[in-house]
Enzyme design. Structure first.
Site, PDB file in Angstrom:
ATOM      1  CG  ASP A 160      80.758  13.074   8.271  1.00  0.00           C
ATOM      2  OD1 ASP A 160      80.617  12.905   7.057  1.00  0.00           O
ATOM      3  OD2 ASP A 160      81.356  14.053   8.752  1.00  0.00           O
ATOM      4  CG  HIS A 188      83.195  16.734   6.910  1.00  0.00           C
ATOM      5  ND1 HIS A 188      82.221  15.760   6.916  1.00  0.00           N
ATOM      6  CD2 HIS A 188      82.894  17.556   5.881  1.00  0.00           C
ATOM      7  CE1 HIS A 188      81.364  15.997   5.931  1.00  0.00           C
ATOM      8  NE2 HIS A 188      81.763  17.076   5.293  1.00  0.00           N
TER       9      HIS A 188
END
Length: 329
Positions: A160, A188
């Site tokens: 990410d 996440h």
């Protein structure tokens, strides 16, 4: 002086992320060009034939740093004396599956793997959980391995982080190396908060270079949050090569450290409240790393918009934890 080989466990070793990762490790991309490795490749019995094909390709690659390969379906053989554990394997969410069912199935997997770590691995082992839900799977593994320090466990949010850096670089029309100190806070998942408020482009604040707060506060955040789903929609498969690159980045920085003034994103166990986040979660924070130890970058100003985003992702992680932990009893 030659380095003794590092033993690296990869679970789900016959899967697509592993296939993108294993050869990078064998080339030295993760642990450096002077560090020999012994790869412990662990998977379920159904995948043993495919695992044999991966071993053949490793042999055919003639990697100078590859000191050995241990393909196995036996936890004792897989986990014994390992220096690094990369947990790629997990139960994916199937159509019609409730989230509580997903957490229950993975709690069983990561309880077993945590117990194997506790029993067989070195107490200095560095653990990275990639299989989703990664943060809570990491929490389960760490809880199930009480003899291994909690700071040895981490969950992957570097993918990410890399996605956020790349989107900022594309928007600003600069090289990704010019973008520094973006942050991924929290889980996440689609509640993660990609934060640019402390980041720079070529030494200047990201907001002053981009000059588009509406994009930074909306489209940018959603694009990073939903990137995994967008890749699946396009490829009909989840991210593999970019996930492998993020794993390499994560472990490389954990071993070799971050540059002065630089921080990266890691999902880590919280032992006390930091930035108002409840202790006892695996939460992604900005960290700097030195000597193999990470330290949360404290003292950053959190505005009201950001505070609300942190609360949303914290609430999700609390709910996941409170659903998953009873399955360990």
């Amino acid at each position: 002086m030659a380095h003794p080989p590092a033993r690296v466990l990869i679970t789900g070793a016959a899967g697509q992320i592993a296939y993108s990762l294993i050869f990078q490790i064998a080339r030295g991309n993760m642990l450096g060009p002077e560090q020999p490795v012994i790869l412990h490749l662990f998977d379920i019995p159904l995948m043993i034939e495919a695992l044999g094909g991966v071993v053949m390709e490793l042999e055919d690659g003639a990697f100078p740093l590859l000191a050995g390969v241990v393909p196995t379906v036996d936890p004792k053989e897989a986990f014994t004396d390992i220096d690094f554990a990369l947990f790629l394997g997990a139960t994916p969410r199937r159509e019609g599956m409730e989230r509580s069912d997903l957490l229950k199935e993975n709690a069983g997997i990561f309880k077993t793997q945590g117990e194997a770590l506790d029993k067989y691995a070195k107490k200095t082992v560095k653990v990275l959980v990639v299989g989703n839900p990664a943060n809570t799977n990491c929490l389960i593994a760490a809880t199930s391995a009480p003899s291994i320090p909690k700071e040895n466990f981490s969950a992957l949010t570097r993918l990410d982080h890399n996605r956020a850096k790349s989107q900022i670089a594309i928007k600003a029309k600069v090289n990704v190396n010019d973008v520094h100190n973006v942050i991924i806070w929290g889980n996440h998942s689609s509640t993660q908060y990609p934060d640019v408020n402390h980041g720079t482009i070529g030494g200047h604040p990201i907001r002053s270079v981009i000059k588009d707060d509406a994009w930074l506060n909306d489209e940018f955040i959603k694009k990073v949050q939903q990137r995994g789903a967008a890749v699946i929609k396009a490829r009909k498969l989840s991210s593999a090569a970019s996930a492998a690159k993020a794993i390499v980045d994560h472990i490389h920085d954990w071993v070799f450290g971050t540059k002065d003034g630089e921080f990266v994103s890691m999902g880590i166990w919280t032992t006390e409240a930091v930035y108002g986040i409840q202790a006892g979660l695996v939460f992604s924070f900005p960290v700097s790393i030195k000597g193999g130890k990470f330290h949360i970058r404290e003292g950053l100003h959190i505005d009201e918009f950001s505070r609300q985003k942190l609360k949303e992702t914290e609430d999700e992680l609390i709910a996941e934890r409170d659903t998953a932990l009873p399955f360990l009893k």
